[in-house]
Design an enzyme around this catalytic site. Structure first.
Site, PDB file in Angstrom:
ATOM      1  CE1 TYR A 139      -3.805   2.498   0.970  1.00  0.00           C
ATOM      2  CE2 TYR A 139      -2.269   3.116   2.547  1.00  0.00           C
ATOM      3  CZ  TYR A 139      -3.541   3.359   1.755  1.00  0.00           C
ATOM      4  OH  TYR A 139      -4.198   4.443   1.963  1.00  0.00           O
ATOM      5  CE  LYS A 143      -3.354   5.649  -1.343  1.00  0.00           C
ATOM      6  NZ  LYS A 143      -4.122   6.761  -1.599  1.00  0.00           N
TER       7      LYS A 143
HETATM    8  C1  UD1 Z   1      -4.068   3.353   8.393  1.00  0.00           C
HETATM    9  C2  UD1 Z   1      -5.156   3.795   7.436  1.00  0.00           C
HETATM   10  C3  UD1 Z   1      -4.298   3.784   5.927  1.00  0.00           C
HETATM   11  C4  UD1 Z   1      -3.552   5.124   6.289  1.00  0.00           C
HETATM   12  C5  UD1 Z   1      -2.219   4.699   7.150  1.00  0.00           C
HETATM   13  C6  UD1 Z   1      -1.531   5.999   7.379  1.00  0.00           C
HETATM   14  C7  UD1 Z   1      -7.089   2.218   7.836  1.00  0.00           C
HETATM   15  C8  UD1 Z   1      -7.946   1.392   7.850  1.00  0.00           C
HETATM   16  N1  UD1 Z   1      -5.935   2.498   7.345  1.00  0.00           N
HETATM   17  O1  UD1 Z   1      -3.395   2.270   8.343  1.00  0.00           O
HETATM   18  O2  UD1 Z   1      -5.214   4.074   5.063  1.00  0.00           O
HETATM   19  O3  UD1 Z   1      -3.012   5.392   4.933  1.00  0.00           O
HETATM   20  O4  UD1 Z   1      -3.155   4.609   8.266  1.00  0.00           O
HETATM   21  O5  UD1 Z   1      -0.338   5.411   8.038  1.00  0.00           O
HETATM   22  O6  UD1 Z   1      -7.279   3.510   8.673  1.00  0.00           O
HETATM   23  N2  UD1 Z   1      -5.033  -2.948  15.220  1.00  0.00           N
HETATM   24  C9  UD1 Z   1      -5.208  -3.820  16.199  1.00  0.00           C
HETATM   25  N3  UD1 Z   1      -6.360  -4.400  16.385  1.00  0.00           N
HETATM   26  C10 UD1 Z   1      -7.335  -4.240  15.326  1.00  0.00           C
HETATM   27  C11 UD1 Z   1      -7.145  -3.195  14.303  1.00  0.00           C
HETATM   28  C12 UD1 Z   1      -5.916  -2.700  14.142  1.00  0.00           C
HETATM   29  O7  UD1 Z   1      -4.166  -3.963  17.093  1.00  0.00           O
HETATM   30  O8  UD1 Z   1      -8.418  -4.737  15.601  1.00  0.00           O
HETATM   31  C13 UD1 Z   1      -3.653  -2.341  15.003  1.00  0.00           C
HETATM   32  C14 UD1 Z   1      -3.090  -2.766  13.794  1.00  0.00           C
HETATM   33  O9  UD1 Z   1      -2.120  -3.793  13.687  1.00  0.00           O
HETATM   34  C15 UD1 Z   1      -1.856  -1.326  13.671  1.00  0.00           C
HETATM   35  C16 UD1 Z   1      -2.827  -0.056  14.215  1.00  0.00           C
HETATM   36  O10 UD1 Z   1      -3.869  -0.731  15.039  1.00  0.00           O
HETATM   37  O11 UD1 Z   1      -0.872  -1.204  14.502  1.00  0.00           O
HETATM   38  C17 UD1 Z   1      -3.664   0.675  13.265  1.00  0.00           C
HETATM   39  O12 UD1 Z   1      -4.125  -0.107  12.274  1.00  0.00           O
HETATM   40  P1  UD1 Z   1      -5.321   0.461  11.297  1.00  0.00           P
HETATM   41  O13 UD1 Z   1      -6.297   1.262  11.832  1.00  0.00           O
HETATM   42  O14 UD1 Z   1      -5.561  -0.727  10.339  1.00  0.00           O
HETATM   43  O15 UD1 Z   1      -4.350   1.456  10.393  1.00  0.00           O
HETATM   44  P2  UD1 Z   1      -2.983   1.630   9.791  1.00  0.00           P
HETATM   45  O16 UD1 Z   1      -2.336   0.109   9.386  1.00  0.00           O
HETATM   46  O17 UD1 Z   1      -2.063   2.173  10.611  1.00  0.00           O
END
Ligand code: UD1
Length: 304
Positions: A139, A143
């Site tokens: 991703y 970008k």
């Molecule tokens: C997010 C964005 C992405 C953006 C990027 C910028 C989303 C879905 N993705 O990715 O579009 O370009 O930030 O850096 O908003 N986690 C958990 N439990 C869960 C879900 C997530 O522990 O149930 C953790 C993930 O492993 C990660 C963190 O929370 O460490 C954030 O995850 P997520 O919201 O998916 O965002 P990013 O991967 O940071």
């Protein structure tokens, strides 16, 4: 009054942006294939044009009616892009190329939604736009390549690197939803929150109305030079602390389990907000506690 083309206009950020542009008296064509966006994210004044950004001819014909493009359409999830890299490349990189070609043909400005994912793991200190980019994920790689294409537009190019955007209308029901939406959903439903890994990874969460103000400011700027800027607050919180804050805001106990760490997950991600302030006078204003309260207020009737 201007007319703008917002690709991904029915998405989470795109819908909020379209509302803001309409409130400011502009007209908007929202170009969206509704693969993840929703028609009800749009205000009635906006024109919905169904189609995919992989269709360059369609995109270019819409750009011909507009004064500027905001290109948000993407498979906007690090995990979803990893699960289907060919489709992600077609949509995220191919779509960026088509948006650039349309802006070039019409000689209009383009604001491109890149991502903080282009930095890779930046360490725990706020990262500035001048830092090297070594994206971990497919991703982030797409970008970053998209950014290079956008820069060929010269002064009419603005690149925004949003950090983790959250807020009302970010739907929680996909496995690829943002962490805040997922945690709120779990708490409200009395389910267990799953933390990927130890939860010591940290993120800079920016409230959706703040990032929208940055996009609007970028769209209205005088095109004197190409700009690349972070969309961030300058403050990060660990995912473990976030889980506690979400449970507190929901008024529920904290029930969590640790799952395996996510492949290619970034450890720390915190942006330096100085350049957006210097160039556009932009500062994020919403405190995490206030943004969480608004988001829980929106999500409560959706989940129950
Ligand atoms: C997010 C964005 C992405 C953006 C990027 C910028 C989303 C879905 N993705 O990715 O579009 O370009 O930030 O850096 O908003 N986690 C958990 N439990 C869960 C879900 C997530 O522990 O149930 C953790 C993930 O492993 C990660 C963190 O929370 O460490 C954030 O995850 P997520 O919201 O998916 O965002 P990013 O991967 O940071």
């Amino acid at each position: 009054m201007a007319r703008y083309l917002v690709t991904g206009g029915c998405g989470f950020i795109g819908g909020h942006l379209t509302h803001a542009l309409v409130r400011a008296g502009h007209r908007v064509i929202a170009f969206d294939d509704l693969s993840s966006g929703r028609e009800d994210n749009l205000p009635p004044e906006a024109d919905l044009e169904r189609g995919c950004v992989t269709d360059g001819t369609h995109l270019a014909s819409l750009a011909g009616q507009c004064n500027g493009i905001v290109h948000l359409a993407a498979i906007a999830s690090v995990e979803a892009a990893a699960a289907n890299p060919r489709r992600a490349e077609a949509v995220n990189l191919g779509g960026a190329r088509n948006a650039v070609a349309a802006a070039e043909a019409e000689k209009i400005p383009l604001v491109y939604a890149s991502s903080a994912a282009v930095y890779g793991d930046a360490g725990s200190r706020p990262i500035a736009e001048t830092a090297d980019c070594t994206p971990h994920s497919v991703y982030g790689q797409h970008k970053l390549k998209g950014e290079s294409t956008v820069l060929t537009l010269g002064p009419r190019a603005t690149i925004i690197r949003p950090f983790n955007v959250y807020g009302p209308r970010q739907h929680p029901n996909s496995p690829y939803s943002g962490v805040i939406a997922r945690f709120i959903s779990a708490c409200l439903a009395g389910e267990t929150i799953t933390i990927n890994g130890e939860g010591l990874q940290s993120r800079d969460f920016i409230y959706v109305s703040d990032i929208v103000r940055l996009f609007v400011a970028a769209l209205s700027r005088e095109p004197a030079a190409p700009f690349t800027m972070n969309g961030c607050t300058g403050q990060a919180i660990s995912i473990l602390s976030l889980a506690r804050a979400v449970a507190d805001t929901c008024g529920t106990g904290l029930d969590l389990r640790h799952g395996p760490a996510r492949a290619a997950d970034i450890l720390h991600s915190c942006g330096d907000p100085q350049r957006a302030f210097d160039l556009l006078g932009f500062r994020a204003e919403t405190r995490l506690g206030d943004g969480l309260a608004e988001t829980v207020g929106w999500q409560r009737p959706v989940v129950q």
